[in-house]
Design an enzyme around this catalytic site. Structure first.
Site, PDB file in Angstrom:
ATOM      1  N   ALA A  39       0.828  -1.207   0.000  1.00 58.37           N
ATOM      2  CA  ALA A  39       0.000   0.000   0.000  1.00 58.37           C
ATOM      3  C   ALA A  39       0.865   1.261   0.000  1.00 58.37           C
ATOM      4  O   ALA A  39       0.566   2.222  -0.716  1.00 58.37           O
ATOM      5  CB  ALA A  39      -0.925   0.001   1.215  1.00 58.37           C
ATOM      6  N   ASP A  40       1.926   1.253   0.781  1.00 61.54           N
ATOM      7  CA  ASP A  40       2.793   2.434   0.858  1.00 61.54           C
ATOM      8  C   ASP A  40       3.451   2.725  -0.489  1.00 61.54           C
ATOM      9  O   ASP A  40       3.454   3.868  -0.961  1.00 61.54           O
ATOM     10  CB  ASP A  40       3.880   2.225   1.913  1.00 61.54           C
ATOM     11  CG  ASP A  40       3.359   2.373   3.330  1.00 61.54           C
ATOM     12  OD1 ASP A  40       2.197   2.807   3.500  1.00 61.54           O
ATOM     13  OD2 ASP A  40       4.110   2.059   4.276  1.00 61.54           O
TER      14      ASP A  40
END
Length: 384
Positions: A164-165
């Protein structure tokens, strides 16, 4: 050829991974990225243990090259006023605070748009600026857990990377460049709302579509084709217990594999759902017959989408990555990975990460602050 973002100034108010990678990508493309850091120590990545290089976290070095650093205390009226002045010289502002924080500081998009209508403003947050979870705290593990990625695995456990990052970093970079391109046509900036949670969703997109269709036809929800349900796309252990990957999805790759292992009888079972349990057991037994080096010699030549499973510490020795200059480990400095965005006729500039507040005075002067202004803002000694 000139780097495409040369002459573009970006104010980077982010901390840690998503913003750091996003603005590194933009800096590598020529942007003048100015990290605006709080005087209490700035980006948390600077002091993240356990690996430190020159007094700063190794990962900070790896994700903040080619940037400049200034310190501003946005909790003070003087710091807020200084940011307002800096915004007038910028093309982009990117921040990663929780929704509502920048509004309380008087530095949200509406406030800054009034000062600089051409500003592109990108807000990176865990869940997005709106929605039921907007105010909830979170990290990458939470976003990928809620996205379905961990649930799609054979056993629920943390992933081996920050999906996600990093996905959010690329989403933000793409949004910023799209907004800059649109500005050349409209003359106006815009607001970009990047949700790390939503940035993880495309990574589970195939499995999600499968699940929706399974429910629609009444088959019941099963693990996805690309998540371990099919033998042709799976991980196996060799005789010496090393993991290897087989991704023979297309019929010709599967046929090549079956020929290489001298089991042509398995060819017809390729994607038959009712034969997958049998195939998994057969392939587990077959791979356990020989060590990994034997399988390398046999299957790499067979053109069947076979590879080893490498551990992170093995990447620096990978001949392909070494040939392309993708990674470097210098005993004298921090580990380095090159941006995967490669443009023809451009030279990659491998700069260094900035010291904390190193460029404060230079950037303020460039932005029209007088020496008296600077002295009043940060003190005549350049410190807080």
């Amino acid at each position: 050829m000139t780097l495409p973002l040369r002459g573009t100034r970006i104010l980077d108010l982010t901390r840690l991974l998503p913003g750091g990678i996003c603005t590194m990508l933009l800096a590598d493309l020529g942007a003048d990225v100015i990290k605006v850091e709080a005087p209490d120590g700035g980006d948390y990545a600077r002091s993240t243990p356990p690996l430190m290089v020159d007094g700063m976290g190794a990962y900070f070095h790896a994700t903040n090259r080619n940037k400049r650093s200034i310190t501003l205390d946005l909790k003070t009226s003087a710091g807020t006023a200084a940011l307002h002045r800096l915004v007038k010289t910028a093309d982009v502002l990117i921040e990663s605070f929780r929704p509502g924080v920048m509004k309380r500081l008087g530095c949200d998009y509406d406030a800054l748009k009034a000062i600089h209508p051409r500003l592109v403003y990108c807000a990176i947050s865990g869940w997005g600026q709106t929605g039921a979870y907007a105010a909830v705290s979170g990290h990458d593990l939470n976003y990928v857990a809620m996205s379905g990625l961990i649930g799609e695995m054979g056993s629920a456990q943390p992933l081996g990377g920050q999906v996600a990052d990093v996905g959010g970093a690329y989403t933000a970079a793409a949004g910023i460049m799209a907004a800059l391109l649109r500005r050349t046509h409209t003359g106006e900036g815009g607001f970009i709302d990047v949700s790390l949670f939503e940035s993880a969703l495309p990574f589970v997109g195939y499995a999600w579509v499968e699940a929706v269709m399974q429910e629609r036809v009444g088959d019941g929800v099963q693990r996805g084709i690309l998540s371990g349900r099919y033998a042709c796309y799976n991980i196996y252990r060799t005789q010496d217990r090393l993991p290897v990957a087989l991704a023979a999805l297309e019929p010709r790759f599967w046929a090549n594999f079956c020929s290489a292992i001298e089991r042509p009888d398995l060819t017809a079972y390729h994607v038959l759902p009712e034969r997958q349990r049998y195939l998994l057991a057969e392939l587990e037994a077959i791979f356990a017959l020989h060590p990994a080096e034997t399988w390398d010699a046999k299957l790499l030549a067979a053109d069947c989408c076979y590879s080893r499973v490498q551990m992170p510490h093995e990447l620096a020795a990978d001949p392909h990555l070494r040939d392309r200059g993708a990674l470097d480990v210098d005993p004298e400095s921090a580990p380095y990975f090159r941006s995967p965005i490669r443009l023809s006729d451009t030279a990659h500039e491998r700069g260094r990460a900035p010291g904390f507040g190193e460029h404060t005075i230079d950037v303020l002067r460039e932005s029209g602050f007088s020496d008296d202004d600077i002295a009043a803002l940060i003190g005549t000694d350049g410190g807080w």
